[in-house]
Design a protein around this motif. Structure first.
Motif, PDB file in Angstrom:
ATOM      1  N   ILE A   1       0.826  -1.219   0.000  1.00 49.61           N
ATOM      2  CA  ILE A   1       0.000   0.000   0.000  1.00 49.61           C
ATOM      3  C   ILE A   1       0.856   1.263   0.000  1.00 49.61           C
ATOM      4  O   ILE A   1       0.321   2.371  -0.057  1.00 49.61           O
TER       5      ILE A   1
ATOM      6  N   LYS B   1       8.519   8.224   3.869  1.00 50.77           N
ATOM      7  CA  LYS B   1       8.757   6.839   3.430  1.00 50.77           C
ATOM      8  C   LYS B   1       7.517   5.966   3.581  1.00 50.77           C
ATOM      9  O   LYS B   1       6.912   5.901   4.646  1.00 50.77           O
TER      10      LYS B   1
ATOM     11  N   PRO C   1       5.882   2.035   3.583  1.00 56.63           N
ATOM     12  CA  PRO C   1       6.426   0.774   4.125  1.00 56.63           C
ATOM     13  C   PRO C   1       7.065  -0.086   3.040  1.00 56.63           C
ATOM     14  O   PRO C   1       6.670  -0.033   1.879  1.00 56.63           O
ATOM     15  N   LEU C   2       8.057  -0.858   3.442  1.00 58.80           N
ATOM     16  CA  LEU C   2       8.768  -1.738   2.512  1.00 58.80           C
ATOM     17  C   LEU C   2       8.492  -3.191   2.873  1.00 58.80           C
ATOM     18  O   LEU C   2       8.483  -3.539   4.065  1.00 58.80           O
ATOM     19  N   ILE C   3       8.277  -4.023   1.883  1.00 57.62           N
ATOM     20  CA  ILE C   3       8.075  -5.454   2.158  1.00 57.62           C
ATOM     21  C   ILE C   3       9.425  -6.099   2.459  1.00 57.62           C
ATOM     22  O   ILE C   3      10.398  -5.893   1.727  1.00 57.62           O
ATOM     23  N   VAL C   4       9.473  -6.787   3.579  1.00 54.81           N
ATOM     24  CA  VAL C   4      10.691  -7.526   3.928  1.00 54.81           C
ATOM     25  C   VAL C   4      10.296  -8.989   4.009  1.00 54.81           C
ATOM     26  O   VAL C   4       9.482  -9.366   4.848  1.00 54.81           O
TER      27      VAL C   4
ATOM     28  N   ASN D   1      14.565  -2.213   6.223  1.00 53.63           N
ATOM     29  CA  ASN D   1      14.218  -1.057   7.061  1.00 53.63           C
ATOM     30  C   ASN D   1      15.323  -0.748   8.059  1.00 53.63           C
ATOM     31  O   ASN D   1      15.662   0.402   8.309  1.00 53.63           O
TER      32      ASN D   1
ATOM     33  N   GLU E   1       7.673   7.819   8.675  1.00 53.14           N
ATOM     34  CA  GLU E   1       6.949   6.666   8.138  1.00 53.14           C
ATOM     35  C   GLU E   1       5.897   6.210   9.141  1.00 53.14           C
ATOM     36  O   GLU E   1       6.016   6.455  10.341  1.00 53.14           O
TER      37      GLU E   1
ATOM     38  N   HIS F   1       2.875   1.059  10.695  1.00 52.51           N
ATOM     39  CA  HIS F   1       2.456  -0.213  10.105  1.00 52.51           C
ATOM     40  C   HIS F   1       3.329  -0.633   8.925  1.00 52.51           C
ATOM     41  O   HIS F   1       4.190   0.120   8.469  1.00 52.51           O
ATOM     42  N   GLY F   2       3.040  -1.831   8.409  1.00 51.24           N
ATOM     43  CA  GLY F   2       3.795  -2.348   7.280  1.00 51.24           C
ATOM     44  C   GLY F   2       3.088  -2.127   5.958  1.00 51.24           C
ATOM     45  O   GLY F   2       2.196  -1.262   5.849  1.00 51.24           O
ATOM     46  N   ALA F   3       3.472  -2.941   4.967  1.00 51.30           N
ATOM     47  CA  ALA F   3       3.031  -2.729   3.583  1.00 51.30           C
ATOM     48  C   ALA F   3       1.637  -3.297   3.300  1.00 51.30           C
ATOM     49  O   ALA F   3       1.125  -3.141   2.189  1.00 51.30           O
ATOM     50  N   ALA F   4       1.031  -3.953   4.274  1.00 51.91           N
ATOM     51  CA  ALA F   4      -0.334  -4.508   4.157  1.00 51.91           C
ATOM     52  C   ALA F   4      -0.597  -5.124   2.786  1.00 51.91           C
ATOM     53  O   ALA F   4      -1.516  -4.697   2.079  1.00 51.91           O
ATOM     54  N   PRO F   5       0.179  -6.139   2.370  1.00 51.36           N
ATOM     55  CA  PRO F   5      -0.010  -6.703   1.023  1.00 51.36           C
ATOM     56  C   PRO F   5      -1.413  -7.273   0.819  1.00 51.36           C
ATOM     57  O   PRO F   5      -1.896  -7.337  -0.313  1.00 51.36           O
ATOM     58  N   ASP F   6      -2.098  -7.632   1.929  1.00 52.57           N
ATOM     59  CA  ASP F   6      -3.446  -8.204   1.793  1.00 52.57           C
ATOM     60  C   ASP F   6      -4.458  -7.212   1.211  1.00 52.57           C
ATOM     61  O   ASP F   6      -5.469  -7.620   0.645  1.00 52.57           O
ATOM     62  N   ILE F   7      -4.198  -5.899   1.340  1.00 55.90           N
ATOM     63  CA  ILE F   7      -5.171  -4.933   0.798  1.00 55.90           C
ATOM     64  C   ILE F   7      -4.545  -4.021  -0.270  1.00 55.90           C
ATOM     65  O   ILE F   7      -5.198  -3.083  -0.728  1.00 55.90           O
TER      66      ILE F   7
ATOM     67  N   ASN G   1      -5.847   2.750   4.606  1.00 60.32           N
ATOM     68  CA  ASN G   1      -6.019   3.965   5.413  1.00 60.32           C
ATOM     69  C   ASN G   1      -4.716   4.785   5.327  1.00 60.32           C
ATOM     70  O   ASN G   1      -3.677   4.330   5.778  1.00 60.32           O
TER      71      ASN G   1
END
Ligand code: NAD
Length: 352
Positions: free
Chosen positions: A15, A69, A71-74, A97, A272, A275-281, A288
């Motif tokens: 996101i 920044k 969020p970045l997927i790790v 991160n 930043e 929260h993280g990158a919330a790949p589910d949404i 948000n």
């Protein structure tokens, strides 16, 4: 502020790009001029330069000094990043991160937890800041296999790093009219590492007699955060405890989507969401953007644009407290776009 404010932008993954664009739009609604400089980190940097954090990006971020920044997927189990400096030295970090914070010499991650009306239930008036040390502890990346069946990680703790984060916490308390700093630790079990953390916090506390100081075991702190969070004001703690406590606190005030954050160093700062990158949404248009928008307000405050920072914060609060236009994580049905537009309209003085 007459010149445009120059800000490096790391859009991030998941996101990240959606909420970063929303934040840029909201900050622009204040009427301030910005010079946004995209900086490649993560997948985009791998595609362009073959490394997730190229030294070119580090230099750009250092030179600009202020960054927004996403969020970045790790990826789990393969997050390790090795950065090679101009002198040939290699620096190994446990995640991207972590690499970004440490290459930029950012040492504290303040994470404010502020209630937002009825959305925060009993904790509508909550106002706490967690000061998380981000250079050491078990996230220092000093982890190894002892043999095929045993792994170990070093919980690095140095007096210099603890004194620095403690001093930052007390100075923050003094500057912002806060009354108490609490050190959260586990010194009863980890006498040397957490013992040193507590000892250094006590030492620094003595330099700030007007600010109350106390300490709390990390397990008791987690319990107290849920049961009686109003007992806290500023919490200073080590890297891993701060990471965990701040997500717990975000749940307390209503959503990870409301929890902003900053990473501050002597020579630069990066803002930043917690929260993280919330790949589910990701890509669904329902993320948000508020946590990053509030992080953007922290950036404005850091840059000295106090009136504009307050306008952004007030607009967010008024839209959230009204509860008409909210994203699904806050119990609403609005899109990222609709919520962003409502906040921009509130900043500009129009009713959304
Ligand atoms: P997460 O914070 O991305 O998501 C946890 C839950 O909260 C998910 O259900 C998600 O949909 C929801 N959520 C988070 N932010 C939201 C928002 N703004 N709006 C609506 N819902 C939101 O945590 P995760 O799933 O553990 O991590 C996903 C990825 O993000 C991982 O690759 C992780 O490493 C990375 N991550 C990055 C950072 C960072 O860049 N600072 C921080 C934490 C996690």
């Amino acid at each position: 502020m007459s010149n445009p404010l120059r800000i490096a932008v790391v859009a991030g993954n998941g996101i990240g790009p959606e909420i970063t664009a929303a934040t840029q739009r909201v900050l622009e609604a204040t009427g301030l001029a910005f010079d946004w400089v995209p900086v490649l980190v993560g997948d985009e940097a791998v595609a362009e330069h073959g490394h997730p954090l190229p030294q070119l990006s580090v230099r750009q971020l250092q030179e600009i000094g202020l960054a927004l920044k996403g969020p970045l997927i790790v990826e789990k189990l393969k997050g390790r990043v090795i950065c090679t400096h101009a002198d040939g030295s290699e620096h190994v970090y446990p995640s991207l991160n972590n690499a970004l914070r440490r290459e930029l010499q950012l040492f504290v991650n303040p994470r404010p937890l502020r209630g937002m009306g009825a959305l925060s239930g009993k904790w509508a008036e909550l106002d706490i800041v967690i000061m998380r040390e981000v250079t050491e502890d078990v996230y220092a990346g000093l982890e190894r296999m002892v043999d095929a069946d045993r792994a170990e990680a070093i919980k690095l703790t140095t007096r210099a790093a603890v004194r620095r984060v403690a001093r930052y916490s007390f100075e923050f308390a003094r500057k912002n009219g806060r009354r108490r700093v609490t050190c959260a630790h586990k010194a009863n079990v980890l006498g040397l590492t957490d013992g040193m953390f507590l000892e250094c916090c006590r030492e620094v506390a003595a330099e700030f007699p007007e600010i109350a100081f106390d300490d709390c075991m990390i397990d008791a702190a987690a319990y107290a955060l849920v049961k009686t969070p109003q007992r806290f004001d500023v919490i200073v703690t080590s890297n891993q405890y701060g990471d965990i406590l701040s997500d717990l606190g975000a749940g307390l005030v209503g959503s990870l989507g409301l929890a902003p954050g900053a990473n501050i160093g002597e020579a630069g700062a990066m803002f930043e969401a917690s929260h993280g990158a919330a790949p589910d949404i990701a890509g669904k248009g329902i993320a948000n953007p508020i946590a990053l928008i509030l992080s953007g307000a922290l950036l404005l405050r850091h840059a000295g644009a106090l009136a504009e920072a307050e306008r952004v914060e007030a607009a967010v609060r008024s839209v959230v407290i009204e509860r008409k236009i909210l994203t699904p994580d806050l119990g609403g049905q609005a899109s990222t776009e609709a919520l962003t537009a409502a906040i921009c309209a509130r900043i500009k003085g129009a009713s959304a």
